[in-house]
Design a protein around this motif. Structure first.
Motif, mmCIF file in Angstrom:
data_model
loop_
_atom_site.group_PDB
_atom_site.id
_atom_site.type_symbol
_atom_site.label_atom_id
_atom_site.label_comp_id
_atom_site.label_asym_id
_atom_site.label_seq_id
_atom_site.Cartn_x
_atom_site.Cartn_y
_atom_site.Cartn_z
ATOM 1 N N ALA A 60 44.272 -16.384 44.170
ATOM 2 C CA ALA A 60 45.096 -15.233 44.527
ATOM 3 C C ALA A 60 44.827 -14.111 43.534
ATOM 4 O O ALA A 60 44.550 -14.372 42.361
ATOM 5 N N VAL A 61 44.870 -12.877 44.015
ATOM 6 C CA VAL A 61 44.673 -11.706 43.171
ATOM 7 C C VAL A 61 45.947 -10.875 43.184
ATOM 8 O O VAL A 61 46.471 -10.547 44.251
ATOM 9 N N LEU A 62 46.436 -10.563 41.995
ATOM 10 C CA LEU A 62 47.646 -9.758 41.839
ATOM 11 C C LEU A 62 47.254 -8.417 41.251
ATOM 12 O O LEU A 62 46.566 -8.378 40.223
ATOM 13 N N LEU A 63 47.695 -7.321 41.848
ATOM 14 C CA LEU A 63 47.455 -6.010 41.260
ATOM 15 C C LEU A 63 48.781 -5.286 41.110
ATOM 16 O O LEU A 63 49.636 -5.364 41.999
ATOM 17 N N GLY A 64 48.946 -4.574 40.013
ATOM 18 C CA GLY A 64 50.173 -3.816 39.821
ATOM 19 C C GLY A 64 50.402 -3.531 38.350
ATOM 20 O O GLY A 64 49.499 -3.704 37.524
ATOM 21 N N ASP A 65 51.626 -3.102 38.050
ATOM 22 C CA ASP A 65 51.994 -2.804 36.669
ATOM 23 C C ASP A 65 53.174 -3.698 36.309
ATOM 24 O O ASP A 65 54.217 -3.634 36.961
ATOM 25 N N ALA A 72 53.138 -17.065 38.517
ATOM 26 C CA ALA A 72 53.743 -18.395 38.631
ATOM 27 C C ALA A 72 54.068 -18.711 40.089
ATOM 28 O O ALA A 72 53.847 -19.826 40.560
ATOM 29 N N THR A 73 54.603 -17.709 40.820
ATOM 30 C CA THR A 73 54.947 -17.907 42.237
ATOM 31 C C THR A 73 53.704 -18.252 43.050
ATOM 32 O O THR A 73 53.752 -19.080 43.957
ATOM 33 N N LEU A 74 52.584 -17.598 42.726
ATOM 34 C CA LEU A 74 51.358 -17.810 43.493
ATOM 35 C C LEU A 74 50.823 -19.227 43.270
ATOM 36 O O LEU A 74 50.350 -19.871 44.199
ATOM 37 N N TYR A 75 50.919 -19.709 42.030
ATOM 38 C CA TYR A 75 50.521 -21.104 41.767
ATOM 39 C C TYR A 75 51.413 -22.055 42.549
ATOM 40 O O TYR A 75 50.941 -22.998 43.178
ATOM 41 N N GLN A 76 52.731 -21.787 42.501
ATOM 42 C CA GLN A 76 53.668 -22.682 43.188
ATOM 43 C C GLN A 76 53.401 -22.740 44.679
ATOM 44 O O GLN A 76 53.567 -23.766 45.319
ATOM 45 N N ALA A 77 52.949 -21.621 45.238
ATOM 46 C CA ALA A 77 52.681 -21.576 46.681
ATOM 47 C C ALA A 77 51.390 -22.301 47.038
ATOM 48 O O ALA A 77 51.150 -22.583 48.219
ATOM 49 N N GLY A 78 50.539 -22.571 46.040
ATOM 50 C CA GLY A 78 49.343 -23.344 46.340
ATOM 51 C C GLY A 78 48.038 -22.764 45.825
ATOM 52 O O GLY A 78 46.970 -23.305 46.125
ATOM 53 N N ALA A 79 48.080 -21.668 45.056
ATOM 54 C CA ALA A 79 46.834 -21.113 44.520
ATOM 55 C C ALA A 79 46.297 -22.043 43.428
ATOM 56 O O ALA A 79 47.060 -22.602 42.643
ATOM 57 N N ASP A 80 44.958 -22.224 43.405
ATOM 58 C CA ASP A 80 44.333 -23.006 42.339
ATOM 59 C C ASP A 80 44.018 -22.122 41.146
ATOM 60 O O ASP A 80 43.889 -22.604 40.024
ATOM 61 N N GLY A 81 43.825 -20.846 41.399
ATOM 62 C CA GLY A 81 43.532 -19.903 40.331
ATOM 63 C C GLY A 81 44.140 -18.561 40.670
ATOM 64 O O GLY A 81 44.282 -18.223 41.853
ATOM 65 N N VAL A 82 44.538 -17.811 39.659
ATOM 66 C CA VAL A 82 45.121 -16.479 39.892
ATOM 67 C C VAL A 82 44.429 -15.486 38.973
ATOM 68 O O VAL A 82 44.219 -15.764 37.781
ATOM 69 N N ARG A 83 44.056 -14.352 39.516
ATOM 70 C CA ARG A 83 43.516 -13.251 38.713
ATOM 71 C C ARG A 83 44.542 -12.124 38.721
ATOM 72 O O ARG A 83 45.093 -11.808 39.789
ATOM 73 N N VAL A 84 44.787 -11.540 37.580
ATOM 74 C CA VAL A 84 45.804 -10.490 37.490
ATOM 75 C C VAL A 84 45.195 -9.207 36.952
ATOM 76 O O VAL A 84 44.585 -9.205 35.876
ATOM 77 N N ALA A 85 45.348 -8.139 37.700
ATOM 78 C CA ALA A 85 44.985 -6.801 37.224
ATOM 79 C C ALA A 85 46.292 -6.073 36.961
ATOM 80 O O ALA A 85 46.937 -5.581 37.892
ATOM 81 N N ASP A 86 46.722 -6.087 35.717
ATOM 82 C CA ASP A 86 48.018 -5.521 35.345
ATOM 83 C C ASP A 86 47.754 -4.258 34.534
ATOM 84 O O ASP A 86 47.237 -4.331 33.409
ATOM 85 N N HIS A 87 48.070 -3.100 35.115
ATOM 86 C CA HIS A 87 47.716 -1.850 34.450
ATOM 87 C C HIS A 87 48.608 -0.728 34.991
ATOM 88 O O HIS A 87 48.881 -0.703 36.203
ATOM 89 N N PRO A 88 49.051 0.188 34.141
ATOM 90 C CA PRO A 88 49.908 1.287 34.628
ATOM 91 C C PRO A 88 49.257 2.079 35.770
ATOM 92 O O PRO A 88 49.957 2.582 36.651
ATOM 93 N N ALA A 89 47.912 2.156 35.788
ATOM 94 C CA ALA A 89 47.227 2.913 36.840
ATOM 95 C C ALA A 89 47.388 2.254 38.211
ATOM 96 O O ALA A 89 47.095 2.864 39.236
ATOM 97 N N LEU A 90 47.860 0.986 38.224
ATOM 98 C CA LEU A 90 48.019 0.271 39.490
ATOM 99 C C LEU A 90 49.495 0.152 39.887
ATOM 100 O O LEU A 90 49.851 -0.624 40.772
ATOM 101 N N ALA A 91 50.356 0.944 39.213
ATOM 102 C CA ALA A 91 51.800 0.814 39.407
ATOM 103 C C ALA A 91 52.192 0.957 40.874
ATOM 104 O O ALA A 91 52.984 0.181 41.389
ATOM 105 N N SER A 92 51.653 1.967 41.562
ATOM 106 C CA SER A 92 51.929 2.047 42.992
ATOM 107 C C SER A 92 50.597 2.023 43.728
ATOM 108 O O SER A 92 49.569 2.438 43.183
ATOM 109 N N PHE A 93 50.640 1.538 44.966
ATOM 110 C CA PHE A 93 49.398 1.324 45.696
ATOM 111 C C PHE A 93 48.693 2.641 46.016
ATOM 112 O O PHE A 93 49.297 3.584 46.501
ATOM 113 N N ALA A 94 47.408 2.690 45.713
ATOM 114 C CA ALA A 94 46.541 3.775 46.163
ATOM 115 C C ALA A 94 45.168 3.156 46.401
ATOM 116 O O ALA A 94 44.792 2.200 45.720
ATOM 117 N N VAL A 95 44.444 3.679 47.366
ATOM 118 C CA VAL A 95 43.224 3.007 47.816
ATOM 119 C C VAL A 95 42.202 2.864 46.691
ATOM 120 O O VAL A 95 41.784 1.749 46.368
#
Ligand code: FAD
Ligand code: AMP
Lengths: 343, 262
Positions: A60-65, A72-95
């Protein structure tokens, strides 16, 4: 599962990648109001089913700020691995900012299947990811099976909003990108003991090219003609209290209409009469309140997807076309129905 | 300024009956209409043309067996239309059409704005606009309700949750419209007659290109393949609720919630 075990898992994944020429099933998460959207969890559940047959891992891939804790929720739902892009520039969705993170990631990981929610975000990103990576895209999947010999996902997609379904595949193009219709797949079992260490992704901020200027207070959308309204609440002579009919329409986000009896009662105008000589409709939901249902009326609503009828007379012809029938006085049922709908 | 508007047709659902029990689709009246969302894109293009001046060029969203939607666009006010002849795919295939349209747009000498529908009424596909935006490296506004052009920028109203916001992108850009966004105008009767009779300038505004001249043969291989059809469970009519009004109301509320559009 501790971090070293996950590392081992990842190391095995590398081997799987080389042996099978695939890089797993990836789910791009939708984050709404600081929480993982249900459609993302449903997509992870659907991905797990495919992964079992494919012998692949689910990522699963998580993007946001400030979204790292949601891993943790994504693992619990069944993901084997999670990648996180956590950055203020991703605070709200833009293409552009989201797209660059995803494209860099997928170019490095070579996914076999990528799932997005069929949400505003998913519907903007999925085609761009598919186009950039040379992949195929199947939109609004409501069911998925696997053609195991060719490792091809076959998805059911609704035609005319679900009148029937075409089963579609992208046998040649890779990766196989799909958007998953919200609510179509069951929510997965959330295993509280399933844990993992998410890996973070470096984010090089990119400027979005579409700028939000602010609320469009000056804009009102054009009204939908009754014939195309997705939800209609119609009154007949036995409706009793037309005010309650209007309240029910508001609660369901629907339009008010009626039969000739309602027009004679002065509740609606002639342009609101549902009748083959008036307006013919085919909404997703049609509620007939106190309508007896003559031939002309019933013929004008027969293509509705779901009809609820409320009428005191058990022999009223409306009950022959309705999916769900309540034989009772609308004056007794409507207040309870409004309450049950939280209106 | 050149605006390219991409238009498709859809079998009028009023002419079809889906019979889940027979597992068949009966086409009782084979009549095609302009995709409702594409029709809004055409209307938006014509409004921008009237406001700031533009050449509006209509292109097809699928390899259609006929050029009716393009003739309709010309009769409604488009300046030029290009019919692209080729083998229609078994399913409308936006991935394939993106390749063909990119080549066509290049042959036209590019554009400042590409407008099309955000979704099709039948297959629900919405990938054509974003795919073109990606291939061209342009910004996209998906799901617009209205759009206007000024100072080299396009401004559009888009839904954001339950409310509407103005958004803005620099040109060139791709904008896709939701069905029902704008009240579209009707084609002009005289122009329509002239187009079908092949009379006058308007008839000459319809060109015909071959898909196989635009892209390599392998680019015309569909991305999507049909693997079958499925039907929803047959409706179980006449389920009668029982109990107190409160109990019946709760059951009805649950049934309604499950079926309301999202
Ligand atoms: C959205 C959608 C619309 C469809 N519309 C039709 C239809 O109008 N008529 C029909 O017979 N079958 C239509 N089908 C396909 C389905 O009804 C049958 O599987 C199909 O007709 C196969 O029969 P055939 O091979 O004899 O048709 P063909 O001989 O291939 O076609 C018969 C006629 O239907 C038209 N047609 C076929 N497929 C489509 C399509 N996908 N979209 C639009 N027009 C199509 C053709 O242009 C032709 O005029 C449609 C399927 C979908 C998903
Ligand atoms: N044109 C049609 N529109 C809707 N349903 C039809 C049509 N023709 C036949 N049916 C129904 O489809 C089923 C199979 O019909 P048939 O293929 O003619 O045996 C039967 O239930 C018919 O009543």
């Amino acid at each position: 599962m501790d971090a070293s075990f996950l590392d081992l898992l990842m190391a095995q994944q590398e081997e799987v990648t080389e042996a099978e020429g695939g890089g797993g099933i990836w789910v791009v998460a939708d984050v709404v109001n600081g929480a993982v959207a249900p459609v993302t969890l449903e997509a992870i559940g659907a991905a797990r089913n495919l992964a079992g047959a494919l012998g692949a891992y689910v990522y699963a891939v998580l993007l946001g700020d400030g979204v790292s804790d949601l891993a943790a929720t994504l693992y619990q739902a069944g993901a084997d691995g999670v990648r996180v892009a956590d950055h203020p520039a991703l605070a709200s969705f833009a293409v552009e900012p989201y797209l660059e993170v995803l494209v860099d990631l997928f170019q490095a990981e070579g996914p076999e299947v990528i799932l997005f929610g069929a949400t505003p975000q998913g519907q903007e990103l999925a085609p761009r990811v598919a186009q950039r990576l040379g992949g195929g895209l199947i939109e609004h999947a409501t069911a998925m099976t696997l053609d195991e010999a060719t490792r091809t996902v076959q998805a059911a997609v609704p035609i005319y909003g679900g009148e029937y379904f075409e089963i579609v595949a992208c046998p040649q193009a890779r990766p196989q990108v799909l958007t998953v219709e919200p609510g179509a797949f069951p929510a997965p079992f959330m295993d509280p003991y399933r844990k993992g260490e998410p890996k973070s992704i470096e984010v090089a901020p990119v400027e979005p090219r579409v700028r939000v200027l602010g609320p469009a207070g000056d804009f009102t959308p054009p009204s939908v003609p009754l014939a195309q309204a997705p939800v209609i609440v119609a009154a007949g002579r036995q409706a009793g209290d037309f005010g309650l009919v209007e309240k029910l329409a508001a609660a369901l986000g629907g339009r008010v209409a009626g039969d000739r009896g309602a027009r004679d009662a002065g509740w609606i105008g002639p342009e609101q009469i549902i009748d083959v000589r008036g307006v013919t409709v085919a909404p997703k939901v049609y509620v007939a309140v106190g309508i007896r249902g003559d031939t002309f009326h019933n013929a004008a609503i027969e293509n509705s997807r779901f009809i609820l009828a409320i009428h005191p007379d058990p022999t009223a012809p409306i009950f022959r076309v309705a999916d769900l029938c309540i034989e009772a006085d609308p004056r007794e049922v409507l207040p309870a129905l409004l309450q049950a709908l939280g209106a | 300024m050149r605006i390219i508007v991409i238009l498709g047709r859809v079998l009028d659902p009023r002419g079809i009956v889906v019979n889940p029990r027979a597992g068949r689709i009966f086409v009782n009246r084979e009549e095609y209409i302009l995709q409702p969302a594409d029709r809004c894109a055409l209307e938006a293009a014509l409004r921008i043309k009237e406001a700031v001046g533009a050449e509006v060029v209509a292109l097809p969203r699928t390899l259609l067996p006929d050029d009716d939607v393009l003739r309709q666009a010309l009769a409604t006010g488009a300046d030029r239309a290009v019919y692209i002849a080729g083998q229609p795919a078994a399913l409308p295939d936006d991935g394939l059409m993106a390749r063909v349209l990119l080549a066509a747009i290049e042959r036209l000498g590019g554009a400042d704005l590409i407008l099309t529908g955000a979704t099709t009424m039948d297959t629900g596909q919405g990938q054509l606009g974003p795919r073109l935006a990606e291939a061209l490296g342009w910004p996209q506004i998906v799901g617009a309700w209205t759009a206007e052009v000024a100072d080299g920028r396009v401004r559009a109203v888009r839904q954001d949750g339950g409310s509407f916001v103005w958004v803005e992108a620099p040109l060139p850009a791709v904008v896709t419209f939701v069905p029902g966004a704008l009240k579209p105008r009707y084609p002009d009767g005289r122009r329509l007659i002239n187009i079908y009779k092949g009379v006058g300038e308007i008839a000459a505004a319809l060109e015909r290109w071959e898909a196989k001249d635009l892209v390599a043969p392998e680019a015309l291989t569909p991305m999507l393949e049909r693997r079958g059809q499925d039907f929803p469970p047959e409706r179980e009519r006449g389920v009668r609720l029982s109990g107190t009004p409160e109990e019946m109301a709760r059951a009805a509320a649950d049934a309604l919630r499950a079926r309301l559009p999202r």
